[in-house]
Motif scaffolding. Structure first.
Motif, mmCIF file in Angstrom:
data_model
loop_
_atom_site.group_PDB
_atom_site.id
_atom_site.type_symbol
_atom_site.label_atom_id
_atom_site.label_comp_id
_atom_site.label_asym_id
_atom_site.label_seq_id
_atom_site.Cartn_x
_atom_site.Cartn_y
_atom_site.Cartn_z
ATOM 1 N N VAL A 1 10.547 -20.326 -0.790
ATOM 2 C CA VAL A 1 10.638 -20.292 0.668
ATOM 3 C C VAL A 1 9.283 -20.624 1.265
ATOM 4 C CG1 VAL A 1 10.153 -17.812 0.965
ATOM 5 C CG2 VAL A 1 11.589 -19.006 2.632
ATOM 6 N N GLN A 2 9.342 -21.333 2.377
ATOM 7 C CA GLN A 2 8.101 -21.632 3.093
ATOM 8 C C GLN A 2 7.872 -20.524 4.106
ATOM 9 O OE1 GLN A 2 6.574 -25.533 4.387
ATOM 10 N NE2 GLN A 2 7.479 -24.969 6.346
ATOM 11 N N SER A 3 6.664 -19.972 4.115
ATOM 12 C CA SER A 3 6.378 -18.966 5.133
ATOM 13 C C SER A 3 5.320 -19.514 6.082
ATOM 14 C CB SER A 3 5.930 -17.659 4.487
ATOM 15 O OG SER A 3 5.127 -17.905 3.379
ATOM 16 N N VAL A 4 5.467 -19.137 7.320
ATOM 17 C CA VAL A 4 4.602 -19.667 8.376
ATOM 18 C C VAL A 4 3.696 -18.542 8.866
ATOM 19 C CG1 VAL A 4 4.565 -20.833 10.606
ATOM 20 C CG2 VAL A 4 6.491 -21.186 9.042
ATOM 21 N N LEU A 5 2.412 -18.816 8.890
ATOM 22 C CA LEU A 5 1.454 -17.802 9.325
ATOM 23 C C LEU A 5 0.744 -18.294 10.583
ATOM 24 C CD1 LEU A 5 1.126 -18.293 5.931
ATOM 25 C CD2 LEU A 5 0.050 -16.069 6.227
ATOM 26 N N VAL B 1 13.101 -13.484 8.748
ATOM 27 C CA VAL B 1 13.844 -14.603 8.153
ATOM 28 C C VAL B 1 14.433 -15.453 9.273
ATOM 29 C CG1 VAL B 1 15.744 -15.254 6.618
ATOM 30 C CG2 VAL B 1 14.461 -13.127 6.182
ATOM 31 N N ARG B 2 14.104 -16.752 9.241
ATOM 32 C CA ARG B 2 14.650 -17.675 10.248
ATOM 33 C C ARG B 2 15.385 -18.805 9.548
ATOM 34 N NH1 ARG B 2 9.046 -17.184 13.167
ATOM 35 N NH2 ARG B 2 8.403 -18.925 11.857
ATOM 36 N N ARG B 3 16.490 -19.181 10.142
ATOM 37 C CA ARG B 3 17.211 -20.331 9.603
ATOM 38 C C ARG B 3 16.472 -21.603 10.014
ATOM 39 N NH1 ARG B 3 22.178 -20.257 7.425
ATOM 40 N NH2 ARG B 3 22.830 -18.240 8.237
ATOM 41 N N ASP B 4 16.264 -22.515 9.096
ATOM 42 C CA ASP B 4 15.609 -23.775 9.428
ATOM 43 C C ASP B 4 16.142 -24.859 8.494
ATOM 44 O OD1 ASP B 4 14.024 -26.001 9.741
ATOM 45 O OD2 ASP B 4 12.145 -24.876 9.906
ATOM 46 N N GLU B 5 16.967 -25.704 9.064
ATOM 47 C CA GLU B 5 17.649 -26.726 8.259
ATOM 48 C C GLU B 5 16.666 -27.624 7.509
ATOM 49 O OE1 GLU B 5 20.685 -26.450 7.644
ATOM 50 O OE2 GLU B 5 21.072 -24.955 9.216
ATOM 51 N N VAL C 1 5.644 -14.902 9.053
ATOM 52 C CA VAL C 1 4.901 -13.832 8.368
ATOM 53 C C VAL C 1 4.307 -12.799 9.326
ATOM 54 C CG1 VAL C 1 2.979 -13.343 6.797
ATOM 55 C CG2 VAL C 1 4.360 -15.388 6.472
ATOM 56 N N GLU C 2 4.533 -11.527 9.015
ATOM 57 C CA GLU C 2 3.953 -10.421 9.775
ATOM 58 C C GLU C 2 2.847 -9.740 8.968
ATOM 59 O OE1 GLU C 2 7.614 -8.309 10.104
ATOM 60 O OE2 GLU C 2 8.457 -9.835 11.425
ATOM 61 N N LYS C 3 3.001 -9.758 7.641
ATOM 62 C CA LYS C 3 2.043 -9.030 6.794
ATOM 63 C C LYS C 3 1.929 -9.759 5.467
ATOM 64 C CE LYS C 3 1.458 -4.252 5.149
ATOM 65 N NZ LYS C 3 1.832 -4.327 3.725
ATOM 66 N N LEU C 4 0.707 -9.864 4.977
ATOM 67 C CA LEU C 4 0.460 -10.578 3.719
ATOM 68 C C LEU C 4 -0.499 -9.757 2.869
ATOM 69 C CD1 LEU C 4 0.285 -13.194 1.897
ATOM 70 C CD2 LEU C 4 -1.588 -13.909 3.381
ATOM 71 N N ASP C 5 -0.112 -9.473 1.630
ATOM 72 C CA ASP C 5 -1.003 -8.758 0.705
ATOM 73 C C ASP C 5 -1.174 -9.574 -0.560
ATOM 74 O OD1 ASP C 5 -1.494 -6.202 1.999
ATOM 75 O OD2 ASP C 5 0.686 -5.919 1.794
ATOM 76 N N VAL C 6 -2.408 -9.728 -0.986
ATOM 77 C CA VAL C 6 -2.648 -10.380 -2.272
ATOM 78 C C VAL C 6 -2.635 -9.281 -3.329
ATOM 79 C CG1 VAL C 6 -4.235 -11.769 -3.645
ATOM 80 C CG2 VAL C 6 -4.006 -12.181 -1.192
ATOM 81 N N LEU C 7 -1.681 -9.352 -4.260
ATOM 82 C CA LEU C 7 -1.558 -8.310 -5.290
ATOM 83 C C LEU C 7 -2.426 -8.627 -6.494
ATOM 84 C CD1 LEU C 7 2.316 -7.790 -5.143
ATOM 85 C CD2 LEU C 7 0.543 -6.633 -3.810
ATOM 86 N N ALA C 8 -2.562 -9.921 -6.802
ATOM 87 C CA ALA C 8 -3.420 -10.317 -7.926
ATOM 88 C C ALA C 8 -3.849 -11.757 -7.716
ATOM 89 C CB ALA C 8 -2.674 -10.180 -9.246
ATOM 90 N N PRO C 9 -5.130 -12.037 -7.943
ATOM 91 C CA PRO C 9 -5.608 -13.413 -7.759
ATOM 92 C C PRO C 9 -5.296 -14.246 -8.992
ATOM 93 C CG PRO C 9 -7.405 -12.025 -8.494
ATOM 94 C CD PRO C 9 -6.179 -11.130 -8.442
ATOM 95 N N ALA C 10 -5.480 -15.556 -8.898
ATOM 96 C CA ALA C 10 -5.355 -16.445 -10.063
ATOM 97 C C ALA C 10 -6.534 -17.394 -10.038
ATOM 98 C CB ALA C 10 -4.051 -17.218 -10.002
ATOM 99 N N PRO C 11 -7.312 -17.444 -11.109
ATOM 100 C CA PRO C 11 -8.363 -18.463 -11.164
ATOM 101 C C PRO C 11 -7.713 -19.841 -11.273
ATOM 102 C CG PRO C 11 -8.228 -17.272 -13.251
ATOM 103 C CD PRO C 11 -7.241 -16.634 -12.331
ATOM 104 N N GLU C 12 -8.521 -20.876 -11.273
ATOM 105 C CA GLU C 12 -7.959 -22.229 -11.195
ATOM 106 C C GLU C 12 -6.845 -22.430 -12.222
ATOM 107 O OE1 GLU C 12 -9.138 -26.897 -11.068
ATOM 108 O OE2 GLU C 12 -10.743 -25.425 -11.201
ATOM 109 N N TYR C 13 -5.673 -22.776 -11.727
ATOM 110 C CA TYR C 13 -4.471 -22.845 -12.564
ATOM 111 C C TYR C 13 -4.494 -24.122 -13.406
ATOM 112 C CZ TYR C 13 0.488 -22.208 -13.644
ATOM 113 O OH TYR C 13 1.679 -22.019 -14.286
ATOM 114 N N PRO C 14 -4.251 -23.999 -14.702
ATOM 115 C CA PRO C 14 -4.405 -25.190 -15.566
ATOM 116 C C PRO C 14 -3.408 -26.310 -15.265
ATOM 117 C CG PRO C 14 -4.188 -23.162 -16.871
ATOM 118 C CD PRO C 14 -3.921 -22.797 -15.457
ATOM 119 N N ILE C 15 -2.212 -25.961 -14.779
ATOM 120 C CA ILE C 15 -1.210 -27.010 -14.562
ATOM 121 C C ILE C 15 -1.232 -27.431 -13.096
ATOM 122 C CG2 ILE C 15 1.232 -27.627 -14.745
ATOM 123 C CD1 ILE C 15 1.452 -25.647 -17.049
#
Ligand code: 4AD
Ligand code: MG
Length: 428
Positions: free
Chosen positions: A42-46, A74-78, A88-102
């Motif tokens: 899903v695409q979230s808009v901030l 949640v919004r419908r968007d064709e 988006v109302e609230k955003l929490d980073v639970l765990a970071p990721a260093p540069e992803y190999p793929i």
């Protein structure tokens, strides 16, 4: 917590999602974060003004594959992929990721296989493994619906199931043991207890061939039916394979689209499948310029040539005894051959099934065991099945990875098992 696949039931509500970040894009005071939670995307808009400075500043540091939790409406968007968007109302980073190999660029396949534990997260890999999971479920549904009893057969065995050439051997407290090449001998025993049975599990072949069709560990479904002859066996195979294709078309249309499968050739897969005897097949091949000799097994190029011009899978039946395993029943009409068949998938995929009627005569079977140089002691229990109430019976084995590679229209079986085992690969 809500899953992305359930968003349609939550339009207008504020929900919490958790998952991994695919991409982030900032456009001035608005940003987009594409979230994958394993059930969808899903695409979230901030919007900066709504989130506040502190959360907005987090955004710049969020890398691909970071773990996040997001709350939003949640919004419908064709236009959005999946048809919904999250405000988006609230955003929490639970765990970071260093540069992803793929990265979204071409990687070599060896690199991808080295990173298989991460490669699984990519869209085409997810699609392929979902088709596999659907096919596996369809296998169970098909046999359950027909009153077959599932029998789990041992992986450690003392009896060579197929050929001496491709065995993984191990030491079993001082005895020689092998990883099972097949569950067949055991489903034959269970067949006299339950009439219609099947096993489904991993099987092992120390294949020294590096081809697109060979794994050293692959999954095989093996039905076995009492009082069924070779013709009954082929009828079961064509109904079974047609059902698997139908289920994939019915429940995996999105996945097949991700894999860019042209589904037109699959729509017409239904019984009956064409049948050609081995002897006719050799004649056809020779007429087409091949130098295959009667008595040899057919190779991959022969199989491709035979399938050409057929939209359906084709059966090749009654191979020479010399080309096939010891347990196949001698053909009473031509004792040089056995009552067996391979099923060749169309579009160049080659053999996906090997099956046969089993030798049910005690003395003939014992003679075949000797001819093949196999140790009779290892088969005393198997010979008992011909001593105590022998009966005609037939069965077959379908390789799951080859079948899924064909259904998805992809080149190599290694993408259709979560962690492929190949001659040069034991990791991850
Ligand atoms: O033809 P096969 O060797 O048949 C048997 O093992 C019988 N015991 C089955 C039976 O009658 N119960 O193997 C059956 C299928 C092949 O058609 C192919 O789809 C798959 O198993 N298979 C492999 N798949 C991936 N990698 C390999 N190395 C495979 N070897 C066989
Ligand atoms: Mg075979």
């Amino acid at each position: 917590m809500v899953e992305i696949r359930e968003l349609s039931e939550h339009v207008g509500e504020s929900v919490e999602l958790s998952g991994w970040v695919e991409t982030t894009r900032v456009h001035g005071k608005v940003a987009f974060l594409v979230l994958r939670d394993g059930t969808g995307i899903v695409q979230s808009v901030l919007v900066k003004k709504q989130l506040g400075e502190a959360t907005w500043d987090l955004l710049g540091g969020i890398t691909q594959e970071s773990t996040v939790a997001i709350t939003g409406e949640v919004r419908r968007d064709e236009r959005a992929p999946g048809g919904f968007e999250l405000g988006v109302e609230k955003l929490d980073v639970l765990a970071p990721a260093p540069e992803y190999p793929i990265q979204p660029k071409e990687h070599g396949v060896e690199f991808l296989l080295d990173h298989r534990h991460l490669w699984l997260r990519s869209s085409q890999q997810r699609a392929g493994l979902r088709v596999r999971a659907e096919v596996e479920q369809a296998i169970h549904d098909f046999y359950y619906g027909r009153g077959f009893v599932r029998i789990d057969t041992p992986i450690l065995t003392g009896a060579i199931g197929e050929h001496a050439g491709t065995l993984f051997e191990t030491d079993y407290f001082g005895q020689r043991a092998f990883l099972a090449q097949t569950g067949q001998l055991y489903v034959e025993a269970a067949c006299a207890a339950f009439r219609k049975v099947y096993c489904f599990g991993p099987t092992f072949r120390a294949e020294k061939s590096k081809t697109r069709r060979h794994l050293t560990e692959f999954w095989m479904v093996e039905p076995e039916v009492a009082f069924a002859d070779s013709d009954d066996n082929m009828r079961l195979q064509e109904e079974f394979v047609s059902y698997l294709v139908e289920r994939a078309l019915e429940n995996c249309s999105e996945e097949l689209e991700v894999l860019e499968r042209d589904t037109a050739p699959l729509e017409g897969i239904r019984p009956p499948f064409p049948r050609v005897s081995y002897t006719e097949a050799v004649e056809r091949l020779r007429a087409g310029g091949s130098d295959v000799e009667w008595g040899q097994d057919l190779g991959a190029p022969d199989e491709v040539a035979l399938s050409e011009g057929h939209d359906l899978p084709i059966f090749v039946y009654n191979y020479p005894k010399t080309a096939k395993a010891f347990y196949m029943k001698e053909n009473p009409e031509d004792p040089r051959t056995v009552l067996c068949n391979d099923l060749l998938a169309p579009e160049g995929y080659g053999e996906i099934i090997g099956g046969s009627q089993r030798e049910d005569d005690l003395e003939r079977l014992r003679a075949r065991i000797h001819e093949e140089g196999l140790p009779e002691e290892a088969y005393d229990w198997y010979l008992d099945l011909r001593r105590y109430g022998t009966f005609p019976h037939s069965g077959f084995g379908l390789g799951v990875e080859r079948t899924v590679a064909w259904i998805t229209g992809r080149h190599h079986v290694r993408e259709f098992i979560p962690f492929p085992r190949l001659m040069n690969r034991l990791k991850p």
